[in-house]
Design an enzyme around this catalytic site. Structure first.
Site, mmCIF file in Angstrom:
data_model
loop_
_atom_site.group_PDB
_atom_site.id
_atom_site.type_symbol
_atom_site.label_atom_id
_atom_site.label_comp_id
_atom_site.label_asym_id
_atom_site.label_seq_id
_atom_site.Cartn_x
_atom_site.Cartn_y
_atom_site.Cartn_z
ATOM 1 C CG ASP A 131 100.722 15.620 45.030
ATOM 2 O OD1 ASP A 131 99.706 15.880 44.898
ATOM 3 O OD2 ASP A 131 101.790 14.978 44.422
ATOM 4 C CB CYS A 185 85.784 32.980 48.559
ATOM 5 S SG CYS A 185 87.081 31.733 48.545
ATOM 6 C CB CYS A 191 92.278 34.037 42.879
ATOM 7 S SG CYS A 191 90.324 33.358 43.027
ATOM 8 C CB CYS A 195 94.019 33.723 36.716
ATOM 9 S SG CYS A 195 94.476 32.258 35.631
ATOM 10 C CB CYS A 218 96.709 26.159 34.843
ATOM 11 S SG CYS A 218 97.419 26.183 36.445
ATOM 12 C CB CYS A 248 95.453 32.108 41.617
ATOM 13 S SG CYS A 248 95.923 30.313 41.564
ATOM 14 C CB CYS A 252 94.545 34.488 48.073
ATOM 15 S SG CYS A 252 93.287 34.152 49.264
#
Ligand code: B12
Ligand code: SF4
Ligand code: SF4
Length: 351
Positions: A131, A185, A191, A195, A218, A248, A252
């Site tokens: 990360d 997808c 999603c 949102c 976001c 989101c 899914c």
């Protein structure tokens, strides 16, 4: 001697559900990153700009001798309900990834164990990244076959979905690479439509990913990364999120049958805590409650700011007293958000 098969079998023994290998070459999409920055989509996340931005597209900046990238994924899903199912308005939402121990520590320890076991077989140079290193983690993971990058911009694995943390071990070993994972997808846009802030925006590019995330819109960015005030015009959209956002991913279809990980480290300690309890936390209690949890990243002041917004959005008059206390406190940021929340409760109760 270390080969790809050995790496994969040891990685699984070390607790990684996903493992794949790719070369250390820069990902084809590296150029998109600078475009993403130029469009302002990184907001105020300073660590994504400057020198670290230049390093991001090429892992040789972190390990000049790198020949291969071992891409790893760890499932953090648990059987607890999705945030969209916590309907009690007295509760705040913490995103799934932050319910247990801080994944940076958990992943790093497992990755070091993997390196130690590989080093017992062969000598090589390496670097462990989780990360925080300037690496385009999703792009390398996609190329190593771990999954595709969905319209919600998350890496999704066909079998286990997207509740997966990513990490990489860069190695000076020449390992047989895997093929990239295909995009699955299709025409789905659940999603994008779910949102609440319309943060998943079209890139307008005929080639490459059709959607990108504008962090400035976001909820995850507001509640985890943003240090100052949540833009007033967006506060109502933040709902009762107090740390991160999962919407989101909750919607899914690839997560519908997502298995739960067996790792006790990610067992929920705190999923949807009562807002009143959170608002009353002293700084010392906050530190204690979220010791070794990703939630600490928001900081005490940032966290209370988000709790105040969530209380305002609940429209629950029972929160007036707690908000009045926050509005009379010593932290300017929290005070301002608590005043906003008090006004919002009046508005919701009257209308
Ligand atoms: C900054 C950051 C954020 C930001 C921005 C997120 C984003 N989508 O970029 C914020 C704070 C919003 C965020 C939120 C979250 N994050 Co975050 N985040 C990161 C971080 C540190 C960097 C990501 C980055 O470089 N973004 C910039 C974009 C450009 O890069 P990218 O997503 O890799 O995108 C590539 C493609 O999608 C495509 N592309 C993307 N944008 C664009 C734009 C244009 C114009 C074009 C043409 C192409 C294109 O090309 C890109 C480059 O290859 C990574 C760790 C890392 N070192 O990579 C974790 C990481 C992506 N986050 C992670 C997680 C878990 C989350 C949250 C789920 C946490 C939460 N519950 O709140 C949410 C998910 C929100 C979402 N839908 O993405 C995981 C994702 C795991 C997974 N399965 O995908 C990561 C990988 C951390 C980890 N080690 O596990 N995050
Ligand atoms: S994390 Fe929440 S706010 Fe951010 S893009 Fe996903 S649904 Fe939208
Ligand atoms: S909800 Fe649909 S469009 Fe969005 S990431 Fe999942 S499959 Fe892709």
């Amino acid at each position: 001697m270390v080969d790809a098969a050995t790496v994969k079998s040891l990685a699984r023994e070390c607790g990684f559900e996903l493992v794949g290998i790719t070369t250390a070459e820069p990902p084809a999409e590296a150029g998109y990153y600078s475009e993403w920055l130029a469009r302002g989509y990184a907001g105020e996340m300073g660590y994504l700009y400057g020198k670290r931005a230049e390093m991001r597209g090429d892992v040789h900046s972190l390990l000049p001798s790198a020949q291969s990238v071992i891409a790893l994924g760890m499932l953090y899903n648990t059987p607890a309900p999705y945030s969209t199912q916590w309907t009690d308005e007295e509760l705040g939402w913490i995103s799934r990834y932050a319910w247990g121990e801080d994944y940076h520590e958990v992943m790093r320890a497992r990755m070091r164990e993997l390196v130690e076991r590989l080093q017992a077989l062969d000598r090589f140079e390496y670097k462990v990244c989780v990360d925080t290193s300037p690496v385009l983690e999703r792009a390398y993971a996609q190329r190593a076959g771990l999954g595709w990058i969905g319209h919600n911009t998350c890496l999704i694995n066909q079998k286990i979905g997207s509740w997966v943390f990513l990490g990489e071990v860069l190695v000076s070993l020449d390992l047989e690479p895997d093929g990239p994972a295909p995009f699955r997808c299709g025409t789905c846009r659940r999603c994008i439509d779910a949102c609440p802030t319309e943060a998943i925006v079209p890139t307008g590019r005929p080639e490459g990913p059709a959607y990108a995330l504008d962090s400035r819109l976001c909820i995850s960015y507001w509640t985890i990364e943003l240090r100052g005030a949540v833009p007033e015009e967006h506060r109502e959209q933040a709902g009762r999120h107090v740390f991160g956002c999962d919407i989101c991913q909750d919607v899914c279809p690839w997560n519908r049958r997502a298995p739960s990980g067996g790792d006790a480290a990610f067992a929920p300690r705190m999923a949807a805590p009562p807002l009143e309890r959170l608002a009353a936390l002293t700084e010392a209690e906050f530190e204690e409650m979220f010791r070794s949890s990703p939630v600490r990243r928001a900081g005490y002041s940032g966290f209370l700011r988000s709790v105040a917004v969530a209380m305002g959005n609940s429209g629950n008059p029972r929160f007036r007293e707690a908000l009045e206390k926050l509005a009379a406190g010593g932290d300017k940021l929290v005070r301002e958000h608590a005043c906003w929340a008090l006004e919002r409760i009046e508005k919701v109760v009257v209308t």
